[in-house]
Design an enzyme around this catalytic site. Structure first.
Site, PDB file in Angstrom:
ATOM      1  N   HIS A  21      31.230   7.294   9.261  1.00 41.80           N
ATOM      2  CA  HIS A  21      30.839   8.120  10.457  1.00 41.80           C
ATOM      3  C   HIS A  21      31.904   7.858  11.531  1.00 41.80           C
ATOM      4  O   HIS A  21      31.935   8.621  12.343  1.00 41.80           O
ATOM      5  CB  HIS A  21      29.408   7.763  10.803  1.00 41.80           C
ATOM      6  CG  HIS A  21      28.686   8.871  11.343  1.00 41.80           C
ATOM      7  ND1 HIS A  21      28.867  10.032  10.959  1.00 41.80           N
ATOM      8  CD2 HIS A  21      27.506   8.752  12.332  1.00 41.80           C
ATOM      9  CE1 HIS A  21      27.885  10.910  11.677  1.00 41.80           C
ATOM     10  NE2 HIS A  21      27.070  10.040  12.308  1.00 41.80           N
ATOM     11  N   ASN A  67      25.368  10.535  18.698  1.00 37.50           N
ATOM     12  CA  ASN A  67      24.299  11.483  19.070  1.00 37.50           C
ATOM     13  C   ASN A  67      24.430  11.923  20.607  1.00 37.50           C
ATOM     14  O   ASN A  67      23.516  12.679  20.995  1.00 37.50           O
ATOM     15  CB  ASN A  67      22.854  10.865  18.555  1.00 37.50           C
ATOM     16  CG  ASN A  67      22.920  10.935  17.174  1.00 37.50           C
ATOM     17  OD1 ASN A  67      23.804  11.151  16.477  1.00 37.50           O
ATOM     18  ND2 ASN A  67      21.792  10.416  16.781  1.00 37.50           N
ATOM     19  N   ASP A  92      33.640  13.528  11.259  1.00 38.63           N
ATOM     20  CA  ASP A  92      33.438  13.296   9.853  1.00 38.63           C
ATOM     21  C   ASP A  92      32.583  14.644   9.277  1.00 38.63           C
ATOM     22  O   ASP A  92      32.108  15.253  10.226  1.00 38.63           O
ATOM     23  CB  ASP A  92      32.573  12.116   9.503  1.00 38.63           C
ATOM     24  CG  ASP A  92      31.415  11.915   9.990  1.00 38.63           C
ATOM     25  OD1 ASP A  92      31.175  12.138  11.329  1.00 38.63           O
ATOM     26  OD2 ASP A  92      30.154  12.160   9.246  1.00 38.63           O
ATOM     27  N   ASN A 113      25.020  15.524  14.133  1.00 39.43           N
ATOM     28  CA  ASN A 113      24.389  15.282  15.567  1.00 39.43           C
ATOM     29  C   ASN A 113      25.422  15.174  16.809  1.00 39.43           C
ATOM     30  O   ASN A 113      24.992  15.478  17.852  1.00 39.43           O
ATOM     31  CB  ASN A 113      23.624  13.950  15.467  1.00 39.43           C
ATOM     32  CG  ASN A 113      22.469  14.516  14.616  1.00 39.43           C
ATOM     33  OD1 ASN A 113      21.855  15.435  14.551  1.00 39.43           O
ATOM     34  ND2 ASN A 113      21.897  13.534  13.743  1.00 39.43           N
TER      35      ASN A 113
END
Length: 188
Positions: A21, A67, A92, A113
């Site tokens: 991530h 997020n 990603d 997100n």
């Protein structure tokens, strides 16, 4: 002088440092090192600034966690007076095979997100994004574990040339624009 904001998405903290991530952070670290630039902690993130053939580039690694990336991106766009068309978000992508590079000038968040938050805060889907494929080698219900998991040994070995190619893509975006860059790099 043309100015660009390159925002690499990731999560802060050592527990996230080498996760899939965090490829946005990893790509920007590689780019900054190749241009002998250093990141400095500033408001809402770490910033590295440098020039590429007369164009000013601000690289941002938000400290707001994935997020909530939109707050940092919007702040730095406004602070540096950079148009959204000169923003490039590096993230990603589970829907692309590992190491595949894809630049798009607009689009949906694709369930990501970080992109979803940027879209909500900026009020548009019309901004360039560079997706780095991380593959989807996980079993049903294990997506979060996969994206927040460490790179496999095989992936770790394959990363250096993919990071170099990613840096080339960003330099091309800054110098040649999105269309030429997409033609040259997408799918490679």
């Amino acid at each position: 002088m043309k100015k660009f904001l390159i925002a690499g998405l990731g999560n802060i903290g050592p527990e996230y440092e080498n996760t899939r991530h965090n490829i946005g952070f990893k790509v920007l670290d590689h780019l900054a090192r190749s241009l002998e630039a250093d990141f400095q902690t500033d408001r809402l993130g770490d910033i590295a600034t440098f020039r590429i053939k007369g164009r000013q580039v601000c690289c941002l690694k938000p400290s707001t966690y994935m997020n909530r990336s939109g707050k940092a991106v919007k702040y730095w766009l406004e602070k540096e007076k950079i148009p959204v068309s000169n923003l490039l978000v590096v993230t990603d992508d589970l829907n692309l095979p590992f190491g595949t590079l894809r630049l798009k000038t607009k689009g949906s968040d694709g369930g990501h997100n970080g992109l979803k938050d940027i879209q909500e805060v900026l009020g548009t889907t019309q901004y360039p994004r560079f997706r780095f494929g991380i593959g989807s080698e996980f079993s049903k219900g294990r997506q979060v574990d996969y994206v927040l998991g460490q790179w496999s040994g095989e992936e770790e070995e394959a990363l250096p040339p993919r990071l170099e190619r990613s840096s080339e893509l960003i330099r091309s975006f800054v110098l040649a624009g999105a269309s030429l860059t997409m033609n040259q790099f997408n799918g490679t």
